[in-house]
Each structure stands twice: as C-alpha cells, then as structure tokens.
Design a protein around this motif. Sequence first.
Motif, PDB file in Angstrom:
ATOM      1  N   VAL A  56       0.535  -1.502  -0.009  1.00  0.00           N
ATOM      2  CA  VAL A  56       0.371   0.086  -0.110  1.00  0.00           C
ATOM      3  C   VAL A  56       0.990   0.790   0.106  1.00  0.00           C
ATOM      4  CG1 VAL A  56      -1.672   1.156   1.316  1.00  0.00           C
ATOM      5  CG2 VAL A  56      -1.942  -0.524   1.155  1.00  0.00           C
ATOM      6  N   TYR A  57       1.001   2.094  -0.458  1.00  0.00           N
ATOM      7  CA  TYR A  57       1.262   3.676  -0.823  1.00  0.00           C
ATOM      8  C   TYR A  57       0.395   4.721  -0.353  1.00  0.00           C
ATOM      9  CZ  TYR A  57       4.306   7.581  -2.239  1.00  0.00           C
ATOM     10  OH  TYR A  57       4.724   8.706  -2.412  1.00  0.00           O
ATOM     11  N   ILE A  58       0.098   5.555   0.307  1.00  0.00           N
ATOM     12  CA  ILE A  58      -0.362   6.596  -0.005  1.00  0.00           C
ATOM     13  C   ILE A  58      -0.005   7.725   0.304  1.00  0.00           C
ATOM     14  CG2 ILE A  58      -3.136   7.643   1.197  1.00  0.00           C
ATOM     15  CD1 ILE A  58      -3.427   5.296   3.033  1.00  0.00           C
ATOM     16  N   PRO A  59      -0.122   8.737  -1.135  1.00  0.00           N
ATOM     17  CA  PRO A  59       1.210   9.435  -1.335  1.00  0.00           C
ATOM     18  C   PRO A  59       1.123  11.174  -0.348  1.00  0.00           C
ATOM     19  CG  PRO A  59      -1.317   9.224  -2.751  1.00  0.00           C
ATOM     20  CD  PRO A  59      -1.412   8.194  -2.534  1.00  0.00           C
ATOM     21  N   LEU A  60       2.058  11.127  -0.369  1.00  0.00           N
ATOM     22  CA  LEU A  60       2.233  12.496   0.675  1.00  0.00           C
ATOM     23  C   LEU A  60       1.548  14.085  -0.451  1.00  0.00           C
ATOM     24  CD1 LEU A  60       4.728  11.360   3.132  1.00  0.00           C
ATOM     25  CD2 LEU A  60       3.087  12.489   3.337  1.00  0.00           C
ATOM     26  N   ASN A  61       0.697  13.914  -0.093  1.00  0.00           N
ATOM     27  CA  ASN A  61       0.125  15.263  -0.866  1.00  0.00           C
ATOM     28  C   ASN A  61      -1.085  16.482   0.154  1.00  0.00           C
ATOM     29  OD1 ASN A  61      -2.635  14.769  -1.681  1.00  0.00           O
ATOM     30  ND2 ASN A  61      -2.021  13.711  -2.628  1.00  0.00           N
ATOM     31  N   PRO A  62      -1.223  17.569   0.044  1.00  0.00           N
ATOM     32  CA  PRO A  62      -1.692  18.414   0.716  1.00  0.00           C
ATOM     33  C   PRO A  62      -3.510  17.985   0.883  1.00  0.00           C
ATOM     34  CG  PRO A  62      -0.424  19.521  -0.686  1.00  0.00           C
ATOM     35  CD  PRO A  62      -0.735  18.447  -1.126  1.00  0.00           C
ATOM     36  N   THR A  63      -4.049  16.882  -0.064  1.00  0.00           N
ATOM     37  CA  THR A  63      -5.295  16.849   0.499  1.00  0.00           C
ATOM     38  C   THR A  63      -5.104  14.951   1.070  1.00  0.00           C
ATOM     39  OG1 THR A  63      -6.214  16.837  -2.274  1.00  0.00           O
ATOM     40  CG2 THR A  63      -6.872  15.326  -1.136  1.00  0.00           C
ATOM     41  N   THR A  64      -3.954  14.175   1.240  1.00  0.00           N
ATOM     42  CA  THR A  64      -3.548  13.242   1.633  1.00  0.00           C
ATOM     43  C   THR A  64      -3.982  13.647   3.667  1.00  0.00           C
ATOM     44  OG1 THR A  64      -1.935  12.608   1.607  1.00  0.00           O
ATOM     45  CG2 THR A  64      -3.871  12.058   0.549  1.00  0.00           C
ATOM     46  N   VAL A  65      -2.831  14.432   3.547  1.00  0.00           N
ATOM     47  CA  VAL A  65      -2.564  15.852   5.322  1.00  0.00           C
ATOM     48  C   VAL A  65      -3.805  15.286   5.304  1.00  0.00           C
ATOM     49  CG1 VAL A  65      -0.591  17.096   5.807  1.00  0.00           C
ATOM     50  CG2 VAL A  65       0.411  15.134   3.951  1.00  0.00           C
ATOM     51  N   GLY A  66      -4.142  16.492   4.669  1.00  0.00           N
ATOM     52  CA  GLY A  66      -5.510  17.615   5.435  1.00  0.00           C
ATOM     53  C   GLY A  66      -6.524  16.260   5.792  1.00  0.00           C
ATOM     54  N   THR A  67      -6.708  15.474   4.889  1.00  0.00           N
ATOM     55  CA  THR A  67      -7.898  14.390   4.888  1.00  0.00           C
ATOM     56  C   THR A  67      -7.305  14.004   6.351  1.00  0.00           C
ATOM     57  OG1 THR A  67      -8.185  13.548   2.672  1.00  0.00           O
ATOM     58  CG2 THR A  67      -8.785  11.926   4.934  1.00  0.00           C
ATOM     59  N   VAL A  68      -6.143  13.389   6.978  1.00  0.00           N
ATOM     60  CA  VAL A  68      -5.371  12.650   7.601  1.00  0.00           C
ATOM     61  C   VAL A  68      -5.379  13.523   8.931  1.00  0.00           C
ATOM     62  CG1 VAL A  68      -3.707  11.557   9.368  1.00  0.00           C
ATOM     63  CG2 VAL A  68      -4.446  10.944   6.803  1.00  0.00           C
ATOM     64  N   THR A  69      -5.293  15.552   8.646  1.00  0.00           N
ATOM     65  CA  THR A  69      -4.523  15.572  10.017  1.00  0.00           C
ATOM     66  C   THR A  69      -6.461  16.218  10.311  1.00  0.00           C
ATOM     67  OG1 THR A  69      -3.136  17.024   8.896  1.00  0.00           O
ATOM     68  CG2 THR A  69      -4.532  18.364   9.801  1.00  0.00           C
ATOM     69  N   VAL A  70      -7.909  15.907   9.679  1.00  0.00           N
ATOM     70  CA  VAL A  70      -9.040  16.473  10.118  1.00  0.00           C
ATOM     71  C   VAL A  70      -9.558  15.457  11.202  1.00  0.00           C
ATOM     72  CG1 VAL A  70     -10.894  16.721   9.600  1.00  0.00           C
ATOM     73  CG2 VAL A  70      -9.177  17.952   8.050  1.00  0.00           C
ATOM     74  N   LEU A  71      -9.493  13.899  10.461  1.00  0.00           N
ATOM     75  CA  LEU A  71     -10.373  12.061  10.537  1.00  0.00           C
ATOM     76  C   LEU A  71      -9.106  11.995  10.902  1.00  0.00           C
ATOM     77  CD1 LEU A  71     -11.463  11.752   7.502  1.00  0.00           C
ATOM     78  CD2 LEU A  71     -12.751  12.833   9.040  1.00  0.00           C
TER      79      LEU A  71
END
Length: 88
Positions: A56-71
Amino acid sequence: MKLAAIGTMAVSLLLLLMIVVRKKIGFGWLTAFGTHLVLAALGLYIVNFSGLIPEVYIPLNPTTVGTVTVLGLPGVALLYGLKLSLMG
C-alpha cells in the motif's frame, strides 16, 4: 476572475484576524494545528514505508495530509479504503 479570488481571500484573512484579536483566542490553536499536521504526515509516512499494510502506498500530498489531519487515524483507514475501491 483572479482578482475576485484574491479579493475574497484578503477579506477572509482580515475577518479571521479580527476574530482572533477580538475574542482573544490567541495563536495557541496554530500550535495545535501544526502539531496535528506534522503527526498526520508522519503517520502516512510510517504507513507507506514501514510495511504495516503490505503493498500500500498512500501519496503524501496536501489532500491526503489534510484528510488525516482532520479525521485522525480513521482518515488513514478512509484513504486505504478509497485506494482499494478505486484502484482495485
């Protein structure tokens, strides 16, 4: 169009600063937000390169980091589920 977007952002920034100063919230929330942002990026980095979830590779970009920051941790599970359902 670009001028309207810049104007809207400037007015929003001024209103947010006015709220921070008026309510005497201070900038402590900025420290908490920054900490959550760093921990989210670190969590995604650990998931990607530790082998906890194989292949599994989840890219580090503003969308994914923002999702994990909020959730938080459920955000990582959400991104993993999206990756499985969309990419197969």
